[in-house]
Structures are given as structure tokens and as C-alpha cells.
Design a protein around this motif. Structure first.
Motif, mmCIF file in Angstrom:
data_model
loop_
_atom_site.group_PDB
_atom_site.id
_atom_site.type_symbol
_atom_site.label_atom_id
_atom_site.label_comp_id
_atom_site.label_asym_id
_atom_site.label_seq_id
_atom_site.Cartn_x
_atom_site.Cartn_y
_atom_site.Cartn_z
ATOM 1 N N GLU A 65 63.259 -3.667 -55.905
ATOM 2 C CA GLU A 65 64.303 -3.633 -54.741
ATOM 3 C C GLU A 65 65.341 -4.236 -54.711
ATOM 4 O OE1 GLU A 65 62.606 -3.610 -50.697
ATOM 5 O OE2 GLU A 65 60.620 -2.851 -51.546
ATOM 6 N N GLY A 66 66.602 -3.862 -54.231
ATOM 7 C CA GLY A 66 67.652 -4.588 -54.355
ATOM 8 C C GLY A 66 68.590 -4.448 -55.425
ATOM 9 N N THR A 67 68.315 -3.701 -56.612
ATOM 10 C CA THR A 67 68.922 -3.848 -57.721
ATOM 11 C C THR A 67 70.185 -3.029 -57.459
ATOM 12 O OG1 THR A 67 67.920 -1.822 -58.478
ATOM 13 C CG2 THR A 67 66.959 -4.028 -59.386
ATOM 14 N N ALA A 68 71.540 -3.461 -58.413
ATOM 15 C CA ALA A 68 72.641 -2.834 -58.187
ATOM 16 C C ALA A 68 72.621 -1.265 -58.305
ATOM 17 C CB ALA A 68 73.710 -3.465 -58.896
ATOM 18 N N ILE A 69 71.967 -0.516 -59.448
ATOM 19 C CA ILE A 69 71.649 0.780 -59.532
ATOM 20 C C ILE A 69 70.287 0.993 -59.315
ATOM 21 C CG2 ILE A 69 72.230 2.504 -61.082
ATOM 22 C CD1 ILE A 69 74.340 0.870 -62.292
ATOM 23 N N THR A 70 70.067 1.720 -58.334
ATOM 24 C CA THR A 70 68.762 2.159 -58.422
ATOM 25 C C THR A 70 68.672 3.695 -57.541
ATOM 26 O OG1 THR A 70 66.619 1.866 -57.159
ATOM 27 C CG2 THR A 70 68.729 1.262 -55.990
ATOM 28 N N TYR A 71 67.486 4.517 -57.811
ATOM 29 C CA TYR A 71 67.443 5.767 -57.412
ATOM 30 C C TYR A 71 66.275 5.821 -56.277
ATOM 31 C CZ TYR A 71 70.097 7.374 -61.138
ATOM 32 O OH TYR A 71 71.227 7.627 -62.207
ATOM 33 N N GLU A 72 66.283 4.492 -55.746
ATOM 34 C CA GLU A 72 64.975 4.366 -54.729
ATOM 35 C C GLU A 72 65.694 5.159 -53.517
ATOM 36 O OE1 GLU A 72 62.921 0.935 -51.971
ATOM 37 O OE2 GLU A 72 64.592 0.205 -53.249
ATOM 38 N N LYS A 73 66.839 4.994 -53.091
ATOM 39 C CA LYS A 73 67.400 5.780 -51.946
ATOM 40 C C LYS A 73 67.204 7.316 -52.160
ATOM 41 C CE LYS A 73 71.546 6.604 -49.247
ATOM 42 N NZ LYS A 73 73.077 6.409 -49.005
ATOM 43 N N LEU A 74 67.498 7.831 -53.520
ATOM 44 C CA LEU A 74 67.221 9.293 -53.521
ATOM 45 C C LEU A 74 65.710 9.799 -53.521
ATOM 46 C CD1 LEU A 74 68.489 11.887 -54.409
ATOM 47 C CD2 LEU A 74 68.314 11.183 -56.902
ATOM 48 N N HIS A 75 65.045 9.011 -53.924
ATOM 49 C CA HIS A 75 63.374 9.176 -53.903
ATOM 50 C C HIS A 75 63.120 9.155 -52.333
ATOM 51 C CE1 HIS A 75 59.122 8.036 -53.983
ATOM 52 N NE2 HIS A 75 59.313 8.540 -55.225
ATOM 53 N N ASN A 76 63.510 8.129 -51.740
ATOM 54 C CA ASN A 76 63.213 8.210 -50.210
ATOM 55 C C ASN A 76 63.747 9.431 -49.654
ATOM 56 O OD1 ASN A 76 61.851 6.009 -50.666
ATOM 57 N ND2 ASN A 76 63.476 4.669 -50.045
ATOM 58 N N GLU A 77 64.947 9.683 -49.740
ATOM 59 C CA GLU A 77 65.683 11.174 -49.308
ATOM 60 C C GLU A 77 64.610 12.196 -49.437
ATOM 61 O OE1 GLU A 77 69.854 11.127 -50.398
ATOM 62 O OE2 GLU A 77 70.270 9.236 -49.273
ATOM 63 N N LEU A 78 64.572 12.377 -50.600
ATOM 64 C CA LEU A 78 63.684 13.554 -50.922
ATOM 65 C C LEU A 78 62.135 13.526 -50.474
ATOM 66 C CD1 LEU A 78 64.375 13.790 -54.942
ATOM 67 C CD2 LEU A 78 65.532 15.245 -53.138
ATOM 68 N N ILE A 79 61.744 12.578 -50.184
ATOM 69 C CA ILE A 79 60.386 12.341 -49.443
ATOM 70 C C ILE A 79 60.781 12.701 -47.989
ATOM 71 C CG2 ILE A 79 58.540 10.931 -48.689
ATOM 72 C CD1 ILE A 79 58.140 11.244 -51.299
ATOM 73 N N ALA A 80 61.561 12.205 -47.516
ATOM 74 C CA ALA A 80 62.004 12.511 -46.055
ATOM 75 C C ALA A 80 62.524 13.919 -45.781
ATOM 76 C CB ALA A 80 63.167 11.612 -45.544
ATOM 77 N N SER A 81 63.151 14.506 -46.688
ATOM 78 C CA SER A 81 63.676 15.949 -46.430
ATOM 79 C C SER A 81 62.320 16.942 -47.106
ATOM 80 C CB SER A 81 64.710 16.128 -47.419
ATOM 81 O OG SER A 81 64.408 16.336 -48.860
ATOM 82 N N GLY A 82 61.405 16.539 -47.345
ATOM 83 C CA GLY A 82 60.363 17.480 -47.510
ATOM 84 C C GLY A 82 60.377 18.121 -48.994
ATOM 85 N N ILE A 83 61.337 17.784 -49.852
ATOM 86 C CA ILE A 83 61.398 18.221 -51.238
ATOM 87 C C ILE A 83 60.399 17.543 -52.229
ATOM 88 C CG2 ILE A 83 63.050 18.473 -53.289
ATOM 89 C CD1 ILE A 83 65.323 18.549 -51.381
ATOM 90 N N LEU A 84 60.114 16.538 -51.820
ATOM 91 C CA LEU A 84 58.962 15.765 -52.590
ATOM 92 C C LEU A 84 57.757 15.564 -51.356
ATOM 93 C CD1 LEU A 84 60.223 12.722 -54.462
ATOM 94 C CD2 LEU A 84 58.640 14.919 -55.310
ATOM 95 N N LYS A 85 56.820 16.275 -51.398
ATOM 96 C CA LYS A 85 55.739 16.508 -50.703
ATOM 97 C C LYS A 85 54.602 15.779 -51.148
ATOM 98 C CE LYS A 85 56.939 20.424 -48.087
ATOM 99 N NZ LYS A 85 56.766 21.039 -46.789
ATOM 100 N N PRO A 86 53.789 14.732 -50.194
ATOM 101 C CA PRO A 86 52.633 14.080 -50.640
ATOM 102 C C PRO A 86 51.536 15.084 -51.029
ATOM 103 C CG PRO A 86 53.568 13.134 -48.434
ATOM 104 C CD PRO A 86 54.348 14.433 -48.748
ATOM 105 N N ALA A 87 50.882 14.587 -52.010
ATOM 106 C CA ALA A 87 49.824 15.592 -52.613
ATOM 107 C C ALA A 87 48.992 14.619 -53.245
ATOM 108 C CB ALA A 87 50.331 16.508 -53.584
ATOM 109 N N GLY A 88 47.860 14.084 -52.558
ATOM 110 C CA GLY A 88 47.059 12.952 -52.928
ATOM 111 C C GLY A 88 47.458 11.778 -53.147
ATOM 112 N N GLU A 89 47.668 11.281 -54.390
ATOM 113 C CA GLU A 89 48.247 10.134 -54.588
ATOM 114 C C GLU A 89 49.442 10.054 -55.198
ATOM 115 O OE1 GLU A 89 46.465 8.798 -58.905
ATOM 116 O OE2 GLU A 89 44.883 8.770 -57.436
ATOM 117 N N HIS A 90 49.794 11.408 -55.551
ATOM 118 C CA HIS A 90 51.115 11.641 -55.873
ATOM 119 C C HIS A 90 51.971 12.559 -54.897
ATOM 120 C CE1 HIS A 90 50.003 10.089 -59.621
ATOM 121 N NE2 HIS A 90 48.985 11.290 -59.945
ATOM 122 N N ALA A 91 53.150 12.850 -55.350
ATOM 123 C CA ALA A 91 53.882 13.781 -54.521
ATOM 124 C C ALA A 91 54.252 14.898 -55.630
ATOM 125 C CB ALA A 91 55.189 13.252 -54.106
ATOM 126 N N LYS A 92 54.642 16.230 -55.000
ATOM 127 C CA LYS A 92 54.985 17.223 -55.746
ATOM 128 C C LYS A 92 56.347 17.732 -55.197
ATOM 129 C CE LYS A 92 50.770 19.208 -57.514
ATOM 130 N NZ LYS A 92 50.254 20.346 -57.716
#
Length: 168
Positions: free
Chosen positions: A79-106
Motif C-alpha cells: 500500500e502507498g506506493t507511488a504507482i499502484t493499481y490498487e485503486k483501480l482494483h478496488n473500483e472494479l470490485i465496487a462497480s461489480g465488474i469484478l464479482k467475488p467468486a469463492g476465494e477469487h473474483a471474476k
């Protein structure tokens, strides 16, 4: 005003301001590619230790991860690195583009990324090198495939000819 907005929508992506670009792609897949190079533009990512598999296509300059591809359900990178895709990952989860599927997301739908590295980072849930993560169906790394596209009949295209150092 509409003409001005149309002009902005054309110019902004050209200068890499893609805030207004729609990333969801409804009907993209190997079957949607009509040219003979369709198989060459399809890429796979396999992360056996985490049980992740993903498919993507490169179409019209966009790296599109296909619906049904797997990703980590949570961000695992630093966390907190200058260049990270964490924010994008979290946005995709929040928007439902990435949906939880067991221990992963799809991926619930196709999604266009700005680069293979962005796609790989979101899937891995940490920083990743896209050119070394994605492979063609024949096992060729994306970086090697991309370099091959810059060749002409299997020979490297000379970008500049050496200048002769002989005296006049």
C-alpha cells in the motif's frame, strides 16, 4: 456546445486523458475478431500457485480482459506506493465488474485496460509486468509477440541506418 464536447472527446484520449473513455466492452472475444490474426491477438494469463486464469484480446490498441477471467478478490500488494493499481482494483470490485467468486473474483463483463501491465496487476492483486505475464496460446510472451510485430518478414526493421564515419 455539443460540437465543442465532441471535439474534446476526440482530443482528450489523444493526449492520454481517458477519464471519459468507456472501459466496458460488451461483445469482444476471439470469435469477434474477423481477421486471420485473431489467434495472435489472444492472450492468456495463468497463475498456478493462486489458481488464477484469465483471457484477453488486443483489439484496436486496447487490451481487453474477457468476462469470466479470474482475479484476486483483494489487493495483496504494498500500500502507498507511488504507482499502484490498487485503486483501480478496488473500483472494479465496487462497480461489480469484478464479482467475488469463492476465494477469487471474476470479471462479470469484458473490460478494456490501458496496458497489459494494468490488467496483470489487477488480476494478480499486486504490481506485475504485463509483457512477462501474458502469453499467446502458443506460449509466446506478450513482449516477444509485440517485438515480432515490429519486424518485416522475420527480420528486424532498421530504425536508423548507421552514418559512415569515413572522411570526406
Amino acid at each position: 456546445m455539443e460540437g465543442f464536447i465532441d471535439y474534446l472527446m476526440m482530443v482528450l484520449p489523444a493526449i492520454r486523458v481517458d477519464t471519459f473513455v468507456e472501459r466496458v466492452r460488451q461483445s469482444v472475444g476471439a470469435g469477434a475478431l474477423s481477421d486471420e490474426r485473431a489467434k495472435e491477438t489472444e492472450f492468456n494469463l495463468h497463475y498456478p500457485s493462486k489458481g488464477l486464469r484469465a483471457r484477453a484480446v488486443l483489439k484496436e490498441g486496447e487490451f481487453i480482459v474477457l468476462a469470466g477471467s479470474q482475479a484476486r478478490a483483494s489487493w495483496e500488494g504494498q500500500e502507498g506506493t507511488a504507482i499502484t493499481y490498487e485503486k483501480l482494483h478496488n473500483e472494479l470490485i465496487a462497480s461489480g465488474i469484478l464479482k467475488p467468486a469463492g476465494e477469487h473474483a471474476k470479471f462479470s463483463q469484458n473490460y478494456a485496460f490501458t496496458s497489459p501491465s494494468a490488467a496483470a496487476a489487477v488480476i494478480y492483486g499486486r504490481s506485475a509486468s504485463g509483457p512477462m505475464s501474458w502469453k499467446t496460446p502458443t506460449g509466446q510472451f506478450f513482449k516477444d509477440w509485440e517485438a515480432e510485430q515490429l519486424t518485416d518478414d522475420g527480420e528486424q526493421i532498421a530504425l536508423a541506418k548507421p552514418v559512415s564515419q569515413e572522411p570526406n
